[in-house]
Design a protein around this motif. Structure first.
Motif, PDB file in Angstrom:
ATOM      1  N   MET A  28       0.822  -1.207   0.000  1.00  0.00           N
ATOM      2  CA  MET A  28       0.000   0.000   0.000  1.00  0.00           C
ATOM      3  C   MET A  28       0.856   1.257   0.000  1.00  0.00           C
ATOM      4  O   MET A  28       0.338   2.365   0.040  1.00  0.00           O
ATOM      5  N   GLY A  29       2.191   1.105  -0.018  1.00  0.00           N
ATOM      6  CA  GLY A  29       3.045   2.273  -0.173  1.00  0.00           C
ATOM      7  C   GLY A  29       3.327   2.999   1.126  1.00  0.00           C
ATOM      8  O   GLY A  29       3.107   2.479   2.219  1.00  0.00           O
ATOM      9  N   THR A  30       3.795   4.238   0.966  1.00  0.00           N
ATOM     10  CA  THR A  30       4.292   4.983   2.121  1.00  0.00           C
ATOM     11  C   THR A  30       3.582   6.314   2.289  1.00  0.00           C
ATOM     12  O   THR A  30       3.624   7.161   1.397  1.00  0.00           O
ATOM     13  N   TYR A  31       2.911   6.443   3.401  1.00  0.00           N
ATOM     14  CA  TYR A  31       2.237   7.670   3.853  1.00  0.00           C
ATOM     15  C   TYR A  31       1.753   7.359   5.254  1.00  0.00           C
ATOM     16  O   TYR A  31       1.821   6.215   5.714  1.00  0.00           O
ATOM     17  N   GLY A  32       1.268   8.390   5.946  1.00  0.00           N
ATOM     18  CA  GLY A  32       0.721   8.130   7.279  1.00  0.00           C
ATOM     19  C   GLY A  32       1.738   7.488   8.222  1.00  0.00           C
ATOM     20  O   GLY A  32       1.351   6.795   9.166  1.00  0.00           O
ATOM     21  N   SER A  33       3.034   7.703   7.982  1.00  0.00           N
ATOM     22  CA  SER A  33       4.099   7.158   8.845  1.00  0.00           C
ATOM     23  C   SER A  33       3.821   5.708   9.199  1.00  0.00           C
ATOM     24  O   SER A  33       3.834   5.313  10.369  1.00  0.00           O
ATOM     25  N   ARG A  34       3.551   4.926   8.160  1.00  0.00           N
ATOM     26  CA  ARG A  34       3.143   3.539   8.339  1.00  0.00           C
ATOM     27  C   ARG A  34       4.248   2.541   8.025  1.00  0.00           C
ATOM     28  O   ARG A  34       4.126   1.355   8.351  1.00  0.00           O
ATOM     29  N   SER A  35       5.334   2.995   7.368  1.00  0.00           N
ATOM     30  CA  SER A  35       6.223   2.019   6.741  1.00  0.00           C
ATOM     31  C   SER A  35       6.907   1.096   7.735  1.00  0.00           C
ATOM     32  O   SER A  35       6.988  -0.111   7.514  1.00  0.00           O
ATOM     33  N   LEU A  36       7.434   1.673   8.824  1.00  0.00           N
ATOM     34  CA  LEU A  36       8.118   0.793   9.777  1.00  0.00           C
ATOM     35  C   LEU A  36       7.084  -0.030  10.551  1.00  0.00           C
ATOM     36  O   LEU A  36       7.206  -1.256  10.651  1.00  0.00           O
ATOM     37  N   ALA A  37       6.060   0.652  11.069  1.00  0.00           N
ATOM     38  CA  ALA A  37       5.096  -0.055  11.923  1.00  0.00           C
ATOM     39  C   ALA A  37       4.359  -1.154  11.156  1.00  0.00           C
ATOM     40  O   ALA A  37       4.113  -2.233  11.696  1.00  0.00           O
ATOM     41  N   VAL A  38       4.020  -0.913   9.903  1.00  0.00           N
ATOM     42  CA  VAL A  38       3.249  -1.902   9.153  1.00  0.00           C
ATOM     43  C   VAL A  38       4.178  -2.705   8.232  1.00  0.00           C
ATOM     44  O   VAL A  38       4.209  -3.932   8.286  1.00  0.00           O
ATOM     45  N   GLY A  39       4.960  -1.994   7.401  1.00  0.00           N
ATOM     46  CA  GLY A  39       5.869  -2.696   6.480  1.00  0.00           C
ATOM     47  C   GLY A  39       6.986  -3.419   7.217  1.00  0.00           C
ATOM     48  O   GLY A  39       7.333  -4.558   6.883  1.00  0.00           O
ATOM     49  N   GLY A  40       7.546  -2.770   8.231  1.00  0.00           N
ATOM     50  CA  GLY A  40       8.614  -3.402   9.015  1.00  0.00           C
ATOM     51  C   GLY A  40       8.095  -4.630   9.749  1.00  0.00           C
ATOM     52  O   GLY A  40       8.789  -5.653   9.855  1.00  0.00           O
TER      53      GLY A  40
END
Ligand code: MCN
Length: 794
Positions: free
Chosen positions: A542-554
């Protein structure tokens, strides 16, 4: 902590290529036989298109084709979809007017696309575009919230009465009214959260290519979320099956939210390339970015806070008109609703909250996410009100916050969110210490002797990152899931490639995600490569926004590593003739518990790929994928303290101190976290003091260049004092929260609270952002006149 794992201040791996000019951006990519595109854009904010004469342009040197909205419609290319459906309080769905990628009948903002000219060179495309004659019949314009919501206002879209897209509410109105009825004090405020124009270093660009032999289309684009662009472009706009469409977002030079939307230019360039059977490229000129990148913020708000006699918050009412621009952008409807009003509890126990938000169409560029997206607007409303409440009740600014803090977790706020962890008193204490709050009176008195007005301001705030879970987002109107994928491929000799569905465009994922692998699998960070930004490589995302990358992608990567370890344990058990249940894994080594029998991850990987001695019932290979759908948002929180000095002769606000204590959960890389804070603070301070996107009444953008849109520069900032006070997130496996937007959310109200504090003795109650020298100077002059008048009357 290892010198590479979680908590280590590892230097960014990606900087080697960026600092040596080896980054590969969309504009660096060239395809054989490529052509250049230039767009004809509307010079008017509202007009009907009586006709388009492309004759002269078509015969201009180098021009290959000129295409308009008529041909686009004939080819069955659809309109740009909105990703989030909002329902009004009467239950009706929001107005969703058509958003054609090329306007065919009517234009609705300056910069809207009307035609594409494709030529052999960039100069020829540009020159050809000058020859396209568009016959416009001008129509009345509503270029502001006030104009669009006035009685009898011209309609931007015939189907949106009163220019209202949605009239949405959240919270309990009756309970809030009852809280106000029983209140000792009510503090009220009208405020503007001004329009901002995002300014990524790299302007938007697109290059599309069609391969007739394989019937494959490739789009290289400056996107923060290539999989989402593929889904929207393929399935909703052009009808291209996803397995025939590849979207690549290579190195991207910043986005700040402005590159999450599917833009008309991406659609039209892709369509033109398929029609011509030749690659077509476009790179925005900076003035196109100003006009047609999605803008941010732009709210008019009336807010009221009810308090009891002891300063306890009883109720909050907020009424906001949010400018959506001329069309609904991809996330335009979500930003001023679910990303805004759900944050109105902030870090306080206010028991009753009610907010009403009207999304309004105007003849301006579409408005969408800009760093913080809704949450800075919420923090600004709340923290200005709380500061005013302190002044008007006579309660100390720190104490009024502290006595209303949420202290028990989990906490269910009255506006839908469930906070899992936090220590707001802890971050506040740290920020006050960093700022030397107690020493302020001395500094203020010293400033007075120099003829300067000194003020200090504070903001304590909560934000919500990593929108989740998908089921909840879906119930609230999201038309997509909000999970993430992670794939961890251990190669035969033990090096690792990680594939993620997030996209790094300045956030340093190639480093921090490699740190996760170094930490959990014990692999050297240089033996880990992180791949992102290519729909043909990463499973989905779903890409990167909402400061989600580490919490969700990580977290997805972490879960994929767990699967790798689980499989590796079985291989290692076989190799060491033990039971899998007896095999432990730590720091890259499988060990039979209680023995000195070990196998390294590399040895296990080699056995997995050269399975000569291998468990019969196990598949070869060591390559695992996980999808992670979080149970909840993460809730970073912080306290920001800002100190300013104002020159009363000029109104210039000098920022003399910025101290921030933030809780972003477990920190993976403190250097990157500090860098993210610096960037967010720069943008937040830019909003507070400098930036303002302004349209005149006729819908012309007055701030369309760097000569009149004031961007902050390094010299505008003091050194930032940063402190970290961690409460780990309780529901993701890493304990992490987001940091990417913290600065832009927390600091604007702290700056304005400091400016108002400096001017408070003059009777100033509020100043709207940006607090420019002219605005401040006028307030000082008016205050002086008022005081003189009062003296004369006495
Ligand atoms: N990180 C960490 N420890 C934490 C939290 C984060 O080490 N506890 C690291 C992460 O691993 C990642 C970085 O900090 O390398 C940011 O992580 P995160 O908060 O998850 O945010 P995202 O990566 O999802 O980035 C999005 C966020 C947003 S929403 C905007 S807008 C924004 C921002 O990041 N745009 C940026 N920062 C930006 N930075 C740059 N240079 N350019 C942009 O366009």
């Amino acid at each position: 902590m290892s010198d590479q794992g979680i908590g280590a201040a590892v230097r960014r791996k990606e900087d080697a290529r960026f600092l040596t000019g080896k980054g590969r951006y969309t504009d660096d990519i060239h395809r054989p036989g490529e052509l250049w595109a230039h767009f004809v854009r509307s010079p008017l904010a509202h007009a009907t298109i009586a006709g388009i004469d492309t004759e002269a342009a078509r015969s201009a040197p180098g021009v290959v084709v000129v295409l308009t909205g008529k041909q686009l419609a004939e080819d069955g290319v659809g309109g740009l979809p909105c990703g989030w459906q909002i329902h009004s309080r009467d239950g009706s769905p929001m107005a969703e007017p058509a958003h054609p990628p090329l306007a065919a009948e009517r234009v609705r903002f300056v910069g809207e696309l009307v035609a594409i000219v494709v030529a052999k060179s960039r100069a020829e495309a540009r020159a050809g575009a000058q020859l396209v004659e568009v016959d416009y019949d001008p129509l009345p314009v509503v270029a502001s919230l006030a104009a669009a919501t006035a009685d009898g206002a011209t309609l931007v879209h015939d189907g949106a009465a009163g220019n209202i897209c949605f009239d949405w509410e959240i919270g309990d109105r009756a309970a809030t009214d009852a809280a106000f009825a029983g209140a000792e004090h009510v503090v009220s405020l009208d405020l503007v959260n001004q329009r901002l124009i995002p300014n990524a270093m790299e302007p938007r660009a697109a290059l599309a290519e069609y391969d007739a032999a394989s019937d494959h289309t490739t789009l290289y684009t400056t996107s923060q979320n290539p999989h989402l662009i593929r889904l929207l472009l393929g399935a909703f706009v052009m009808g291209i099956p996803e397995h025939k469409l590849r979207v690549v977002a290579p190195d991207v030079g910043g986005g700040f939210g402005s590159k999450i939307c599917l833009y008309a230019e991406e659609v039209v360039v892709t369509w033109a390339a398929r029609r011509l059977g030749r690659p077509v490229r476009w790179t925005a000129e900076r003035s196109e970015s100003f006009q047609a990148d999605a803008h941010g913020r732009d709210h008019l708000t009336h807010a009221e806070l009810a308090l009891d006699g002891d300063g306890r918050f009883l109720g909050l009412k907020v009424d906001t008109r949010a400018n959506l621009g001329a069309y609904l952008s991809t996330f335009g409807s979500a930003v001023p609703t679910y990303l805004y009003a759900t944050l109105f509890a902030g870090c306080y126990t206010t028991p009753a909250i009610y907010a009403n938000v009207k999304g309004v169409f105007t003849h301006t560029a579409p408005v969408d996410a800009y760093r913080g997206a809704g949450r800075p607007e919420a923090a600004f409303v709340l923290e200005r009100l709380v500061d005013l409440a302190a002044r008007e009740t006579g309660i100390d600014r720190v104490e009024i916050r502290r006595q209303n803090f949420i202290t028990e977790f989990p906490y269910a706020s009255p506006v839908a969110l469930q906070y899992d962890a936090g220590d707001y008193g802890g971050t506040l204490d740290l920020a006050l210490q960093l700022a030397d709050w107690d020493g302020f009176p001395g500094r203020r008195d010293a400033a007075r002797t120099r003829g300067r007005l000194r003020g200090i301001g504070i903001s304590t705030f909560v934000e919500a990152c990593g929108i989740a879970p998908s089921a909840l987002a879906g119930a609230l109107g999201a038309r997509a899931g909000l999970y993430e994928s992670g794939q961890v491929r251990v190669h035969p000799t033990g090096s690792v490639t990680v594939f993620t569905g997030t996209h790094s465009h300045g956030q340093g994922h190639e480093t921090t995600f490699a740190q996760l692998v170094a930490d959990h699998l014990g692999v050297d960070i240089d033996a880990v490569e992180v791949v992102h930004g290519d729909t043909d490589k990463s499973a989905f995302g779903m890409g990167t926004y909402g400061s989600r990358s580490l919490a969700v992608g990580g977290s997805a990567i972490y879960l994929a590593m767990e699967k790798v370890i689980e499989k590796g344990r079985k291989v290692a058990a076989h190799l060491m003739e033990a039971s899998p249940a007896d095999v432990e894994f730590e720091s890259g080594t499988f060990r039979v518990a209680g023995t000195d029998k070990t196998k390294s991850l590399g040895e296990v990987a080699l056995a997995a790929y050269v399975p000569h001695n291998y468990p019969e019932d196990l598949e070869p290979g060591l390559d695992e994928t996980a999808f992670y759908d979080p149970k909840n948002f993460t809730y970073p929180a912080g306290a920001h303290v800002v100190e300013v000095e104002i020159d009363p002769e000029t109104g210039v606000v000098e920022l003399v101190g910025v101290a921030c204590a933030d809780d972003v959960g477990t920190v993976v890389n403190p250097m990157i976290v500090a860098g993210q804070m610096h960037g967010g603070l720069a943008q937040g301070i830019g909003q507070a003091l400098l930036e303002h996107g302004v349209y005149d009444e006729s819908g012309q953008l007055l701030t369309g260049t760097y000569m009149n849109y004031a961007m902050p520069r390094a010299a505008d900032f003091p050194f930032f004092k940063l402190g970290d006070h961690t409460t780990p997130c309780t529901h993701n496996p890493l304990g992490v929260k987001g940091v990417g937007e913290v600065g832009s959310i927390g600091v604007p109200p702290a700056v304005i609270n400091a400016v108002v504090d400096a001017l408070a003795d003059l009777g100033v109650r509020h100043i709207d952002m940006p607090a420019t020298p002219e605005k401040v100077w006028r307030l000082i002059q008016e205050a002086a006149q008022d005081q003189a008048q009062a003296g004369a009357n006495a």
